[in-house]
Design an enzyme around this catalytic site. Structure first.
Site: not given
Ligand code: NI
Length: 318
Positions: A100, A244
């Site tokens: 992400d 992430h």
């Molecule tokens: Ni996010």
């Protein structure tokens, strides 16, 4: 030569023409004969196919209309169920790794690791960052990874309405279409924050709301070993793993990726994109009602076999 000696000598021009005909015939035979073997024919056809594809791709670096893949159509059908998807049903030994908040400075390096390990993954990108990494997003799609929507600049969508909501979602979608030539079928709401109103407002876009069932918490300053241990202890068939590649330093995440993939494979779990996972192994809530009398059917293919439920080719929400 010997048998010609007793004949009348032919004119010199006839001899030259005759020699040329023989040479041309020999050259023709030499050129043709290799292609008579099946291997030579198939490899030359394969080479032509590759060449044609390569020249088509290089002459159209940015498509005007995005490619609508079978996965995209499957996601559009799944979106009509208005689910918050956290994982596949677990009928197949598949998992989905997701990254992400990018693209970011380490995304390119992450891609090269994933490519080397042949592990297709899903990137939930921020629309506002895409133009800074045009080559990275193109390369991701070229290598079989999936790009999906993580809004333009990461607001909590439960507090976003109207034009601003459409900007956050559809401008990000359009940026993915523009730079990568594909039509994203998934959205991950920032912070996992989504409510019925957001899902209803975004319904015309036919986007599946994708959350996760394995949270690495890799943004909380964990070591790569802690990240690896958590994933390998908790991921099961159908899992969607949250990591992430954007935001602050993601070196620990990057370091964790290879041992995660190796460890998942040791457990018999193969990484695929989220769309591939959800197409092959739809969430239980998306399965059709169980048959009451007749023999069991293949539940994993049944939801995609109803033409009446096919959504339109072009998904709205402009
Ligand atoms: Ni996010």
């Amino acid at each position: 030569m010997k048998r010609h000696r007793h004949r009348r000598r032919p004119p010199i021009w006839l001899a030259i023409i005759g020699a040329l005909v023989v040479l041309v015939a020999i050259a023709w035979a030499a050129r043709e004969s290799p292609s008579l073997t099946p291997d030579a024919v198939s490899s030359s056809q394969a080479a032509e196919g590759v060449g044609a594809n390569a020249s088509t791709a290089s002459s159209t670096p940015t498509r005007t209309s995005p490619v609508v893949t079978p996965e995209r159509r499957a996601m559009a059908r799944l979106a009509m169920k208005k689910l918050r998807v956290t994982n596949g049903a677990g009928r197949k030994k598949l998992v989905a790794l997701t990254f992400d908040d990018g693209p970011g400075p380490l995304t390119k390096q992450l891609l090269s690791t994933l490519n080397r390990l042949d592990a297709p993954s899903t990137f939930f990108v921020q629309g506002g960052l895409i133009a800074s990494y045009p080559d990275v997003v193109k390369a991701a799609v070229r290598h079989g990874h999936e790009l999906a929507i993580h809004t333009w600049n990461h607001p909590d969508l439960t507090g976003v309405y109207g034009d601003e909501l459409r900007h956050q979602v559809y401008d990000t979608r359009d940026e993915i279409r523009k730079y990568a030539g594909v039509d994203p079928g998934l959205i991950r709401p920032p912070y996992g924050a989504v409510d019925d109103r957001v899902i209803r407002d975004l319904a015309p876009g036919r986007l599946v709301q994708v959350l996760w069932d394995v949270d690495t918490n890799d943004w909380q300053g964990l070591t790569s070993q802690q990240i690896v241990d958590h994933v390998l202890a908790t991921a099961t068939a159908g899992s969607i793993v949250l990591m992430h590649d954007g935001g602050t330093s993601r070196q620990q995440t990057l370091n964790a990726v290879e041992p995660i993939i190796t460890g998942l494979r040791a457990k018999g779990l193969e990484p695929v994109t989220v769309s591939e996972l959800l197409r092959a192994d739809p969430p239980k809530e998306a399965a059709p009602p169980a048959p009451t009398v007749t023999a069991p059917s293949d539940a994993s293919t049944a939801p995609t076999s109803d033409p009446a439920s096919d959504p339109p080719e072009v998904y709205g929400g402009e």
